[in-house]
Design a protein around this motif. Structure first.
Motif, PDB file in Angstrom:
ATOM      1  N   PHE A  12       6.936  63.334   7.553  1.00  0.00           N
ATOM      2  CA  PHE A  12       5.600  63.498   6.985  1.00  0.00           C
ATOM      3  C   PHE A  12       4.578  64.080   7.955  1.00  0.00           C
ATOM      4  CE2 PHE A  12       5.334  59.202   8.744  1.00  0.00           C
ATOM      5  CZ  PHE A  12       4.077  59.180   9.321  1.00  0.00           C
ATOM      6  N   TRP A  13       4.861  64.025   9.257  1.00  0.00           N
ATOM      7  CA  TRP A  13       3.912  64.593  10.212  1.00  0.00           C
ATOM      8  C   TRP A  13       4.313  65.991  10.705  1.00  0.00           C
ATOM      9  CZ3 TRP A  13       7.169  60.511  11.476  1.00  0.00           C
ATOM     10  CH2 TRP A  13       8.041  60.705  12.549  1.00  0.00           C
ATOM     11  N   SER A  14       5.340  66.571  10.123  1.00  0.00           N
ATOM     12  CA  SER A  14       5.794  67.900  10.540  1.00  0.00           C
ATOM     13  C   SER A  14       4.849  68.984  10.035  1.00  0.00           C
ATOM     14  CB  SER A  14       7.200  68.180  10.010  1.00  0.00           C
ATOM     15  OG  SER A  14       8.120  67.200  10.461  1.00  0.00           O
ATOM     16  N   ALA A  15       4.472  69.896  10.925  1.00  0.00           N
ATOM     17  CA  ALA A  15       3.647  71.043  10.527  1.00  0.00           C
ATOM     18  C   ALA A  15       4.510  72.055   9.769  1.00  0.00           C
ATOM     19  CB  ALA A  15       3.031  71.698  11.755  1.00  0.00           C
ATOM     20  N   PRO A  16       3.923  72.813   8.842  1.00  0.00           N
ATOM     21  CA  PRO A  16       4.703  73.816   8.095  1.00  0.00           C
ATOM     22  C   PRO A  16       5.331  74.877   8.988  1.00  0.00           C
ATOM     23  CG  PRO A  16       2.589  73.406   7.030  1.00  0.00           C
ATOM     24  CD  PRO A  16       2.538  72.729   8.372  1.00  0.00           C
ATOM     25  N   LYS A  17       4.637  75.262  10.070  1.00  0.00           N
ATOM     26  CA  LYS A  17       5.198  76.239  10.994  1.00  0.00           C
ATOM     27  C   LYS A  17       4.695  75.945  12.398  1.00  0.00           C
ATOM     28  CE  LYS A  17       1.586  79.651   9.922  1.00  0.00           C
ATOM     29  NZ  LYS A  17       1.325  81.047   9.506  1.00  0.00           N
ATOM     30  N   ALA A  18       5.471  76.379  13.384  1.00  0.00           N
ATOM     31  CA  ALA A  18       5.142  76.054  14.775  1.00  0.00           C
ATOM     32  C   ALA A  18       3.963  76.857  15.294  1.00  0.00           C
ATOM     33  CB  ALA A  18       6.373  76.289  15.666  1.00  0.00           C
ATOM     34  N   LEU A  19       3.945  78.137  14.994  1.00  0.00           N
ATOM     35  CA  LEU A  19       2.917  79.024  15.534  1.00  0.00           C
ATOM     36  C   LEU A  19       1.735  79.069  14.571  1.00  0.00           C
ATOM     37  CD1 LEU A  19       2.116  80.842  17.853  1.00  0.00           C
ATOM     38  CD2 LEU A  19       3.258  82.744  16.693  1.00  0.00           C
ATOM     39  N   THR A  20       0.730  78.240  14.817  1.00  0.00           N
ATOM     40  CA  THR A  20      -0.456  78.169  13.978  1.00  0.00           C
ATOM     41  C   THR A  20      -1.653  77.782  14.836  1.00  0.00           C
ATOM     42  OG1 THR A  20      -1.503  77.049  12.107  1.00  0.00           O
ATOM     43  CG2 THR A  20       0.083  75.775  13.380  1.00  0.00           C
ATOM     44  N   PHE A  21      -2.806  78.345  14.492  1.00  0.00           N
ATOM     45  CA  PHE A  21      -4.031  78.024  15.218  1.00  0.00           C
ATOM     46  C   PHE A  21      -4.830  76.924  14.529  1.00  0.00           C
ATOM     47  CE2 PHE A  21      -3.054  82.421  16.445  1.00  0.00           C
ATOM     48  CZ  PHE A  21      -3.026  82.279  17.819  1.00  0.00           C
ATOM     49  N   ARG A  22      -4.351  76.495  13.363  1.00  0.00           N
ATOM     50  CA  ARG A  22      -4.999  75.409  12.638  1.00  0.00           C
ATOM     51  C   ARG A  22      -3.951  74.388  12.219  1.00  0.00           C
ATOM     52  NH1 ARG A  22      -9.142  77.583   8.184  1.00  0.00           N
ATOM     53  NH2 ARG A  22      -9.697  75.362   8.311  1.00  0.00           N
ATOM     54  N   PRO A  23      -3.395  73.657  13.183  1.00  0.00           N
ATOM     55  CA  PRO A  23      -2.344  72.688  12.859  1.00  0.00           C
ATOM     56  C   PRO A  23      -2.906  71.514  12.072  1.00  0.00           C
ATOM     57  CG  PRO A  23      -3.034  72.415  15.126  1.00  0.00           C
ATOM     58  CD  PRO A  23      -3.717  73.656  14.618  1.00  0.00           C
ATOM     59  N   PRO A  24      -2.108  70.914  11.197  1.00  0.00           N
ATOM     60  CA  PRO A  24      -2.549  69.710  10.491  1.00  0.00           C
ATOM     61  C   PRO A  24      -2.912  68.616  11.503  1.00  0.00           C
ATOM     62  CG  PRO A  24      -0.533  70.586   9.521  1.00  0.00           C
ATOM     63  CD  PRO A  24      -0.756  71.341  10.789  1.00  0.00           C
ATOM     64  N   ALA A  25      -3.957  67.868  11.209  1.00  0.00           N
ATOM     65  CA  ALA A  25      -4.433  66.840  12.142  1.00  0.00           C
ATOM     66  C   ALA A  25      -3.345  65.811  12.456  1.00  0.00           C
ATOM     67  CB  ALA A  25      -5.666  66.153  11.568  1.00  0.00           C
ATOM     68  N   ILE A  26      -2.571  65.434  11.424  1.00  0.00           N
ATOM     69  CA  ILE A  26      -1.549  64.416  11.644  1.00  0.00           C
ATOM     70  C   ILE A  26      -0.438  64.953  12.545  1.00  0.00           C
ATOM     71  CG2 ILE A  26      -0.161  64.974   9.595  1.00  0.00           C
ATOM     72  CD1 ILE A  26       0.206  61.909   9.276  1.00  0.00           C
ATOM     73  N   SER A  27      -0.113  66.241  12.398  1.00  0.00           N
ATOM     74  CA  SER A  27       0.911  66.851  13.254  1.00  0.00           C
ATOM     75  C   SER A  27       0.434  66.878  14.706  1.00  0.00           C
ATOM     76  CB  SER A  27       1.220  68.274  12.783  1.00  0.00           C
ATOM     77  OG  SER A  27       1.643  68.296  11.446  1.00  0.00           O
ATOM     78  N   LEU A  28      -0.831  67.245  14.890  1.00  0.00           N
ATOM     79  CA  LEU A  28      -1.394  67.294  16.231  1.00  0.00           C
ATOM     80  C   LEU A  28      -1.447  65.912  16.859  1.00  0.00           C
ATOM     81  CD1 LEU A  28      -2.623  69.225  18.307  1.00  0.00           C
ATOM     82  CD2 LEU A  28      -4.868  68.790  17.264  1.00  0.00           C
ATOM     83  N   ALA A  29      -1.789  64.900  16.054  1.00  0.00           N
ATOM     84  CA  ALA A  29      -1.858  63.527  16.570  1.00  0.00           C
ATOM     85  C   ALA A  29      -0.488  63.053  17.046  1.00  0.00           C
ATOM     86  CB  ALA A  29      -2.397  62.590  15.492  1.00  0.00           C
ATOM     87  N   PHE A  30       0.544  63.289  16.244  1.00  0.00           N
ATOM     88  CA  PHE A  30       1.890  62.875  16.634  1.00  0.00           C
ATOM     89  C   PHE A  30       2.386  63.690  17.825  1.00  0.00           C
ATOM     90  CE2 PHE A  30       2.060  60.455  12.761  1.00  0.00           C
ATOM     91  CZ  PHE A  30       3.018  59.475  13.005  1.00  0.00           C
ATOM     92  N   LEU A  31       1.990  64.944  17.886  1.00  0.00           N
ATOM     93  CA  LEU A  31       2.349  65.767  19.041  1.00  0.00           C
ATOM     94  C   LEU A  31       1.790  65.158  20.323  1.00  0.00           C
ATOM     95  CD1 LEU A  31       3.337  68.526  20.324  1.00  0.00           C
ATOM     96  CD2 LEU A  31       0.995  69.328  19.904  1.00  0.00           C
ATOM     97  N   VAL A  32       0.515  64.809  20.308  1.00  0.00           N
ATOM     98  CA  VAL A  32      -0.129  64.254  21.498  1.00  0.00           C
ATOM     99  C   VAL A  32       0.483  62.912  21.877  1.00  0.00           C
ATOM    100  CG1 VAL A  32      -2.296  63.357  22.427  1.00  0.00           C
ATOM    101  CG2 VAL A  32      -2.291  65.500  21.128  1.00  0.00           C
TER     102      VAL A  32
END
Length: 226
Positions: A17-37
């Motif tokens: 559920f926290w996976s971004a649709p694509k890796a190369l994006t300048f506007r990542p979903p907030a939840i994807s960015l949170a899990f990344l960090v």
């Protein structure tokens, strides 16, 4: 026992559920960015615990140390050049970078700088090994979280996922093969190899795969990122 080892067959980074649709994006979903960090923080914490355990350098540090023996560079420069070389290897693997590729270097470096001085160190070998093993598990879990975020892997994890894609071998096998190869190169160049070095090489792939498998079981199976 066969059921318990299913994680060793994991071949792809799952999409949860926290996976971004694509890796190369300048506007990542907030939840994807949170899990990344969070994942990168845990990855850095795990590496710091392994260093604090002081039972052997990581395979890539052995490689960097070996490079310093033949070039005269300091280990920081050697590590940087190696990372650039790994990124170049991404080209034939058609591996996509992302914001996670940049944040990987920044966050992990910051965690190592600020957390490592505060971690306990032990004289007892059992406690030293236990700290390193715990660090290995934390590193694997953090790696799984941030890779599933699908915002771009770090240089070494990108090499792992790229090689997995073209070989179709399980992630655990691919990562262990990479780490063992790096040890062999580093040792041949004069880098020092310890118990912890081999433990990391054999354990990091299964640790990442186990974490991915557990997360898939908890949050449900879904399609992997294309």
């Amino acid at each position: 026992m066969r059921m318990n080892l299913k994680f060793l067959s994991v071949k792809e980074v799952p999409r949860l559920f926290w996976s971004a649709p694509k890796a190369l994006t300048f506007r990542p979903p907030a939840i994807s960015l949170a899990f990344l960090v969070v994942g990168l923080f845990l990855f850095g914490l795990g590496e710091a615990l392994i260093i604090a355990g002081a039972v052997g350098l990581s395979p890539w540090t052995v490689f960097a140390e070996g490079v310093t023996k033949i070039t005269g560079w300091d280990i920081g420069l050697a590590s940087f050049v190696i990372s650039v070389g790994v990124l170049i290897c991404w080209i034939p693997l058609k591996q996509s970078p992302g914001i996670g590729t940049l944040l990987n270097a920044i966050i992990i470096s910051l965690v190592l700088s600020f957390v490592l001085p505060h971690l306990p160190t032990f004289d007892n070998i059992f406690l030293k090994v236990s700290e390193a093993v715990f660090g290995l598990l934390v590193t694997g879990f953090g790696g799984a979280l941030y890779l599933i975020a699908n915002l771009g892997p770090g240089p070494r994890d990108g090499l792992m996922t790229g090689l997995q894609r073209i070989t179709n071998l399980p992630i655990a096998w691919v990562r262990s093969g990479i780490e063992l190869g790096v040890i062999a190169i580093g040792w041949s160049l004069g880098g020092g190899v310890g118990f912890g070095t081999v433990m990391f090489a054999l354990g990091i792939g299964p640790s990442v795969a186990l974490s991915m498998y557990a997360l898939m079981q908890i949050f449900g199976r879904a399609k992997v990122p294309s």
